[in-house]
Motif scaffolding. Sequence first.
Motif, PDB file in Angstrom:
ATOM      1  N   LEU A  36       0.832  -1.196   0.000  1.00 15.85           N
ATOM      2  CA  LEU A  36       0.000   0.000   0.000  1.00 15.85           C
ATOM      3  C   LEU A  36       0.868   1.248   0.000  1.00 15.85           C
ATOM      4  O   LEU A  36       1.887   1.311   0.682  1.00 15.85           O
ATOM      5  CB  LEU A  36      -0.917   0.005   1.226  1.00 15.85           C
ATOM      6  CG  LEU A  36      -1.973  -1.107   1.292  1.00 15.85           C
ATOM      7  CD1 LEU A  36      -2.708  -1.049   2.612  1.00 15.85           C
ATOM      8  CD2 LEU A  36      -2.945  -0.989   0.131  1.00 15.85           C
ATOM      9  N   GLN A  37       0.446   2.225  -0.772  1.00 16.41           N
ATOM     10  CA  GLN A  37       1.194   3.470  -0.854  1.00 16.41           C
ATOM     11  C   GLN A  37       0.669   4.473   0.173  1.00 16.41           C
ATOM     12  O   GLN A  37      -0.542   4.579   0.392  1.00 16.41           O
ATOM     13  CB  GLN A  37       1.070   4.060  -2.267  1.00 16.41           C
ATOM     14  CG  GLN A  37       1.683   3.204  -3.342  1.00 16.41           C
ATOM     15  CD  GLN A  37       3.166   2.968  -3.112  1.00 16.41           C
ATOM     16  OE1 GLN A  37       3.922   3.926  -2.900  1.00 16.41           O
ATOM     17  NE2 GLN A  37       3.571   1.715  -3.153  1.00 16.41           N
ATOM     18  N   PRO A  38       1.551   5.231   0.805  1.00 11.93           N
ATOM     19  CA  PRO A  38       1.089   6.219   1.792  1.00 11.93           C
ATOM     20  C   PRO A  38       0.434   7.419   1.119  1.00 11.93           C
ATOM     21  O   PRO A  38       0.861   7.855   0.048  1.00 11.93           O
ATOM     22  CB  PRO A  38       2.384   6.620   2.505  1.00 11.93           C
ATOM     23  CG  PRO A  38       3.458   6.393   1.493  1.00 11.93           C
ATOM     24  CD  PRO A  38       3.017   5.192   0.704  1.00 11.93           C
ATOM     25  N   HIS A  39      -0.613   7.930   1.750  1.00 13.68           N
ATOM     26  CA  HIS A  39      -1.235   9.171   1.309  1.00 13.68           C
ATOM     27  C   HIS A  39      -0.651  10.364   2.069  1.00 13.68           C
ATOM     28  O   HIS A  39      -0.694  11.493   1.584  1.00 13.68           O
ATOM     29  CB  HIS A  39      -2.750   9.124   1.542  1.00 13.68           C
ATOM     30  CG  HIS A  39      -3.440   8.059   0.757  1.00 13.68           C
ATOM     31  ND1 HIS A  39      -4.138   7.029   1.343  1.00 13.68           N
ATOM     32  CD2 HIS A  39      -3.524   7.856  -0.580  1.00 13.68           C
ATOM     33  CE1 HIS A  39      -4.641   6.245   0.398  1.00 13.68           C
ATOM     34  NE2 HIS A  39      -4.280   6.719  -0.768  1.00 13.68           N
ATOM     35  N   HIS A  52      -1.449   5.154   5.079  1.00 16.56           N
ATOM     36  CA  HIS A  52      -2.390   4.879   3.998  1.00 16.56           C
ATOM     37  C   HIS A  52      -3.799   4.926   4.560  1.00 16.56           C
ATOM     38  O   HIS A  52      -4.083   4.345   5.619  1.00 16.56           O
ATOM     39  CB  HIS A  52      -2.121   3.488   3.404  1.00 16.56           C
ATOM     40  CG  HIS A  52      -3.112   3.082   2.349  1.00 16.56           C
ATOM     41  ND1 HIS A  52      -2.951   3.396   1.023  1.00 16.56           N
ATOM     42  CD2 HIS A  52      -4.286   2.397   2.446  1.00 16.56           C
ATOM     43  CE1 HIS A  52      -3.966   2.913   0.336  1.00 16.56           C
ATOM     44  NE2 HIS A  52      -4.793   2.305   1.176  1.00 16.56           N
ATOM     45  N   ARG A  61     -11.565   9.149   5.946  1.00 11.22           N
ATOM     46  CA  ARG A  61     -10.476   9.429   5.003  1.00 11.22           C
ATOM     47  C   ARG A  61     -10.470  10.889   4.579  1.00 11.22           C
ATOM     48  O   ARG A  61      -9.442  11.579   4.679  1.00 11.22           O
ATOM     49  CB  ARG A  61     -10.634   8.530   3.777  1.00 11.22           C
ATOM     50  CG  ARG A  61      -9.612   8.758   2.670  1.00 11.22           C
ATOM     51  CD  ARG A  61     -10.130   8.215   1.341  1.00 11.22           C
ATOM     52  NE  ARG A  61     -11.313   8.949   0.896  1.00 11.22           N
ATOM     53  CZ  ARG A  61     -12.137   8.523  -0.057  1.00 11.22           C
ATOM     54  NH1 ARG A  61     -11.937   7.369  -0.655  1.00 11.22           N
ATOM     55  NH2 ARG A  61     -13.180   9.259  -0.414  1.00 11.22           N
ATOM     56  N   GLY A 232      -7.295   3.362   8.412  1.00 15.42           N
ATOM     57  CA  GLY A 232      -6.030   3.391   7.691  1.00 15.42           C
ATOM     58  C   GLY A 232      -4.990   2.520   8.367  1.00 15.42           C
ATOM     59  O   GLY A 232      -5.283   1.801   9.331  1.00 15.42           O
ATOM     60  N   THR A 235       2.243   2.368   6.717  1.00 15.20           N
ATOM     61  CA  THR A 235       2.910   1.646   5.634  1.00 15.20           C
ATOM     62  C   THR A 235       4.427   1.680   5.762  1.00 15.20           C
ATOM     63  O   THR A 235       5.112   0.857   5.170  1.00 15.20           O
ATOM     64  CB  THR A 235       2.524   2.236   4.273  1.00 15.20           C
ATOM     65  OG1 THR A 235       2.872   3.630   4.254  1.00 15.20           O
ATOM     66  CG2 THR A 235       1.036   2.096   4.024  1.00 15.20           C
ATOM     67  N   THR A 270      -6.966  10.552  -2.487  1.00 16.24           N
ATOM     68  CA  THR A 270      -7.444   9.199  -2.817  1.00 16.24           C
ATOM     69  C   THR A 270      -8.387   9.229  -4.006  1.00 16.24           C
ATOM     70  O   THR A 270      -8.947   8.211  -4.383  1.00 16.24           O
ATOM     71  CB  THR A 270      -8.173   8.574  -1.622  1.00 16.24           C
ATOM     72  OG1 THR A 270      -9.262   9.428  -1.244  1.00 16.24           O
ATOM     73  CG2 THR A 270      -7.238   8.427  -0.443  1.00 16.24           C
TER      74      THR A 270
END
Length: 271
Positions: A36-39, A52, A61, A232, A235, A270
Motif C-alpha cells: 500500500l502506498q502512503p497518502h 495509507h 479518510r 487506515g 505503511t 485518494t
Amino acid sequence: MLTLHKDLVKFLYVLTVGTLGLGITGCSESEKATTLQPHIIMVTDFGEVGMHLYDDTPIHRDNFLKLAQEGFFNGMAFHRVINNFMVQVGDPRTKDQYPAQDTSAADGPGYTLQAEFSDQHVHRRGVIGAARWGDEQNPERRSSGSQFYVVTGRPISVAKLDSMEQVRTGMLRGELLTEWQTATESGQFTGGFSDYLAQHPVKDYKYPAKDKTTYLTDGGAPWLDFTYTVFGEVTQGMEVIDQIEATPVFGGSWPKSPIRIQEMRVLTSTN
C-alpha cells in the motif's frame, strides 16, 4: 480526553496480563510485505511515519486529508501512550498546554464523525483508528473529529481470540434483538424473539484466517473490533511508533517529555 469506554479498559487490562507475555521482537513478514502506498507522511520528533487511508471509510479518510492539508495536526503532542496497546494524538489543546489541563471537554475541530465499522478492518498492529467518547454519552459511537491512535499491541493467544469471537457473536445477537424489538413495535412481526431468531439465524462469528494469523503473529487489540472505526494503516516507519510507545510516561499515559507532530505532508489524494 477521549478515551476507551471504561468497560473496554477493564477488558484490556484482563487481556494484557498473564498469558500475553510474548513481546514483539521485530517486524513480521506481513508488515514488511505491504504494498500500500502512503497518502500522508506524518513527521514527528522521532521520525517519519507513512500512512495509507482506506477508501471504504470515506468519511474518516476525507476528513483526515482535509485536516492534514490545513495543517491542523501540526504541533500537536501525543497525549496517550500505553505500552503494548497504542499511541494516541490529535487533541489541539496539546499545542499550547502540556499536559493539557482539561482533556475531558469537546475536542478538535468542533464536530464528530459517523462511525464506519467494517468486518474488513480489524485492530491488528499498525492500523489507524479513530478515538471516541464512551457508549454512555455516545451511543452512536461517533468518532472524534481529530483524535486518532495507532495500534501497537502484542501477539494474542488463541484462547483470547476465541473469547473475542464469542463477544462478537453476542453483539450480533444483540443487534438482532434490537431489530426484533423494532419489528414488534411497528407491528411487522408478532412472534417472540426465539421465533424471530429462527427466521434470522445468527451464525457464530469466526475471524477470517488471515486476521487470526495476523493477531497470533503480529498482535493488536481485538477487543476494539467492530466498536471503533479503523480507517487506515501505517505503511512505513512503524519503528517510529514503537519508539513513541516506549517513551517514559507519567502516572497516567502522558509522555514525560512532549513528542509532537511537526507536520503532515499530504502526498496524494485518494480521488
